[in-house]
Design a protein around this motif. Structure first.
Motif: not given
Length: 511
Positions: A182, A184-186, A210-212, A188-189
């Motif tokens: 979770r 890792c979701l910080a 969530a990592l688009t 986003q890049q």
């Protein structure tokens, strides 16, 4: 003889590179030769952009009883880091055996200039060292690996959040906690994320959707939990270019499970998008390596490769069902590679009527070290309406392999390149189904115990033929009719003898 060139006539950048080849140790002896050489080594940034430090073994211990590196070595490294720390942008720190990387090495670096850090600890990553990583705000790539059974500390997430430019992240440990994923979701890049858990299963992967911006995702575990790993499909990531998963079992969809073949430690598969321009067959071929490459088909959604190893595929898990569960649609799949997979003909049966077949666009097929279905005595079991021996036993080896290849070819009408590696051919001759593939332009049979190559229309249309590492004793007469052949590989046939008459008979090759 030409006069010797004076060392000082070279540009200083070249002089520094030459001196660096002598070894950039704590205090290289040659830097004491003169002030000029001392300056050349320590004041050239390019020599210190990338630095690798390998911690040596030591018999000493720290106050807590943990092994420690030699004090003299540590003092020298600390002095070196203080001198060149501001110049280093790529750093690789590796612990040795039971000796970890000393925490004192990290603060000596210029935290704002370090862009890439690889830190490998043999036993554990101390939380204090993980907290130190938060100061490296300029990181673009971070790889943290603990080779023991201990987990990565949760403070690792702080380092991820503190680097706004982080694009590549690799985490490897005996256990990766859900909170770590979770965290890792910080970032986003992120464009690349690699996760490996060696002792326990990975946490659920769904939050990673969530990592688009993610383009490459690898999730590896050495053991699976209840029901197996649930891999993510291509549709979960809009920018994805590569998905790779490894486990002992997978839950692809409700009621659809993939598992490793008997005797395999794990199963692995990946989907990878090909570059826009695919390479053409090369005339310079290495023995026992897959050769040939069809031209890219330029599918609207990109051309994809599916590669798997150690999988068991058959009636319970047809390949088309697995590919559809992973999000492969239409004819976007152009290459299929299967290594040490246990296969039966039913694995390649067509999908239900009205459904698109993801194998219909495959142009290249690589089969390496195939395992027979049932795993009995090296014979391919007959399945899916194929011939059986009286009493319901397995078909003879030639019939079993022929049935498997025949069903494969029916499901891939556009196949033009076939690489068959390390799979013994019964009787030393290609199966009849293989010799009927008149669309082939590249055929490789390497390490297949091939002893002969019968006359066949397929040979006359080939541009590349590789028969290396086999049991050929004479040049196959079928080559005389290979009028379009441009590349022929026969290396690794120790008993092969080529007579002058054979050369004359094959003189038209490539004409």
């Amino acid at each position: 003889m030409p006069a010797a060139t004076r060392f000082t006539t070279f540009p200083e950048e070249i002089q520094g590179l030459i001196l660096a080849r002598c070894g950039l140790e704590d205090c290289p002896p040659f830097v004491l030769f003169c002030k000029a050489w001392h300056r050349l080594v320590y004041e050239q940034p390019e020599l210190w952009r990338s630095l690798r430090v390998h911690v040596p073994e030591s018999g000493s211990t720290t106050g807590g009883g943990s092994p420690a590196p030699p004090l003299r070595w540590l003092a020298g490294k600390l002095a070196l880091r203080r001198r060149v720390g501001p110049l280093v942008s790529r750093l690789h720190l590796v612990g040795s055996g039971s000796v970890g990387v000393p925490p004192q090495l990290l603060p000596c670096l210029q935290q704002a200039t370090l862009e890439e850090l690889i830190l490998t600890q043999p036993r554990e990553l101390p939380p204090a060292m993980a907290s130190t990583l938060t100061g490296f705000s300029g990181l673009h790539s971070l790889e943290l690996a603990v080779l023991g059974t201990r987990p990565l500390p949760l403070t690792t997430t702080q380092a991820v959040a503190a680097a706004p430019g982080l694009r590549r992240l690799t985490l490897m440990a005996g256990r990766l906690q859900p909170a770590l994923l979770r965290g890792c979701l910080a970032a986003q890049q992120l464009t690349l994320l690699e996760l490996t858990s060696s002792d326990v299963p990975l946490p659920p992967l769904h939050p990673l959707t969530a990592l688009t911006a993610l383009r490459e995702l690898s999730a590896f575990e050495w053991c699976s939990g209840a029901g197996g790993m649930r891999p993510l499909p291509l549709s979960a990531f809009p920018a994805i270019r590569r998905l790779a998963f490894r486990s002992t079992a997978f839950q692809l969809a409700d009621g659809l499970e993939a598992r490793s073949a008997p005797g395999a430690r794990y199963a692995m598969f990946q989907l990878r998008m090909l570059p826009a321009a695919a390479a053409q067959p090369s005339p310079h071929l290495r023995p026992s390596q897959p050769v040939g490459q069809p031209a890219a088909s330029a599918s609207p959604g990109g051309d994809w490769v599916f590669a798997c190893s150690g999988l068991e595929l058959g009636r319970e898990l047809p390949l088309h069902a697995m590919l559809r569960a992973l999000g492969v649609r239409g004819a976007s799949l152009v290459r299929l590679s299967m290594e040490e997979c246990q296969l039966s003909p039913a694995a390649f049966l067509p999908p239900p009527p009205g459904s698109s077949d993801p194998l219909a666009g495959v142009q290249r097929l690589i089969l390496e070290s195939l395992l027979p279905a049932g795993g009995g005595g090296g014979n391919f079991a007959a399945e899916g309406g194929q011939p059986h021996q009286p009493g319901g036993g397995a078909a003879p080896p030639s019939e079993g392999l022929d049935a498997l290849l025949r069903q494969m070819m029916l499901s891939m009408p556009r196949l033009s390149v076939l690489n068959l590696l390390g799979t013994p051919l019964p009787g030393g001759s290609p199966p009849a189904s293989l010799l009927q593939l008149t669309r082939l332009t590249v055929l490789q049979m390497s390490g297949c115990q091939l002893a002969t190559l019968p006359q066949s229309p397929v040979v006359s249309r080939l541009a590349v033929l590789a028969l290396d590492s086999n049991n050929l004793e004479v040049l196959p007469p079928a080559l005389a009719g290979a009028r379009q052949l441009e590349t022929l590989v026969l290396t690794g046939n120790p008993e092969l003898r080529v007579a002058a008459a054979d050369v004359e008979a094959g003189g038209a090759l490539g004409a």
